[in-house]
Design an enzyme around this catalytic site. Structure first.
Site, short mmCIF file in Angstrom:
data_model
loop_
_atom_site.label_atom_id
_atom_site.label_comp_id
_atom_site.label_asym_id
_atom_site.label_seq_id
_atom_site.Cartn_x
_atom_site.Cartn_y
_atom_site.Cartn_z
N HIS A 18 97.13 31.09 52.06
CA HIS A 18 98.45 31.01 52.70
C HIS A 18 99.26 29.85 52.12
O HIS A 18 100.45 30.00 51.83
CB HIS A 18 98.33 30.82 54.21
CG HIS A 18 97.77 31.99 54.94
ND1 HIS A 18 96.74 31.87 55.84
CD2 HIS A 18 98.10 33.31 54.91
CE1 HIS A 18 96.47 33.06 56.34
NE2 HIS A 18 97.27 33.95 55.78
N LYS A 42 95.73 40.87 69.38
CA LYS A 42 94.73 40.28 68.49
C LYS A 42 94.01 39.13 69.19
O LYS A 42 94.65 38.29 69.82
CB LYS A 42 95.44 39.75 67.24
CG LYS A 42 94.78 40.10 65.96
CD LYS A 42 95.60 39.54 64.81
CE LYS A 42 95.08 40.04 63.50
NZ LYS A 42 95.79 39.45 62.38
N ARG A 93 95.68 40.55 47.43
CA ARG A 93 94.42 40.02 46.91
C ARG A 93 93.55 41.10 46.29
O ARG A 93 92.64 40.79 45.52
CB ARG A 93 93.62 39.35 48.04
CG ARG A 93 94.31 38.15 48.64
CD ARG A 93 93.65 37.74 49.92
NE ARG A 93 93.73 38.87 50.84
CZ ARG A 93 93.21 38.92 52.04
NH1 ARG A 93 92.53 37.90 52.49
NH2 ARG A 93 93.34 39.98 52.81
N SER A 131 91.89 34.96 56.66
CA SER A 131 91.71 34.36 57.98
C SER A 131 90.54 34.98 58.72
O SER A 131 89.77 34.29 59.39
CB SER A 131 92.98 34.51 58.81
OG SER A 131 94.01 33.75 58.27
#
Length: 164
Positions: A18, A42, A93, A131
């Site tokens: 990040h 979440k 990614r 994360s």
């Protein structure tokens, strides 16, 4: 013409990936708005306030015009329009990320044609960090050394403080 970009995420916790994206975004755009997107469904490791505090520390060390915002409801393109942004910044990614992000970018373009999605690929040493991976490490014996390698120091300190 001023170029404003939006970089959004749940940042739970903010990772070195990040931070890389924030730094690159600050180089690409005249202004970068880092948006803490709240998903109440979440299960979070860190509270909204803890994540905001970490992000404030991170952006304070980034050259350029970077500001923070928090969004709890609604579409990111609607926030971007109100913020005067022209770009949404997203990290890719892997091919899995691309397959997730591609339809989102297409839908955002349909909803708000003046806002373009910009994809960046982090360097290889950051591409496996997420994360969710970091949250999975926390609490496992010896977790500290692995998490410390994946997050900025202020995020590591916040995670350690949370577990005390």
């Amino acid at each position: 013409m001023k170029r404003t970009g939006i970089y959004a995420g749940s940042f739970d916790p903010p990772t070195n990936g990040h931070l890389w994206m924030i730094r690159r975004g600050a180089e690409l755009f005249d202004e970068l708005v880092v948006v803490l997107a709240i998903n109440p469904e979440k299960k979070s490791l860190l509270s909204i306030e803890e994540r905001e505090g970490i992000l404030e520390k991170l952006v304070a060390g980034v050259p350029g015009k970077v500001r923070l915002a928090t969004v709890e409801h609604g579409f990111l393109v609607d926030f971007a329009r109100k913020a005067g942004a022209d770009f949404l910044l997203r990290g890719i990614r892997s091919t899995v990320d691309f397959e997730y992000e591609k339809p989102m970018a297409r839908m955002n373009a349909r909803m708000e044609g003046g806002i373009q999605t910009v994809f960046l690929m982090p360097p290889s040493e950051l591409e496996e960090i997420s994360s969710s991976l970091v949250r999975g490490f926390v609490g496992v014996p010896g977790w500290e050394r692995w998490v410390k390698a994946c997050v900025p120091p202020c995020a590591f300190d916040a995670i350690c403080a949370k577990l005390r």
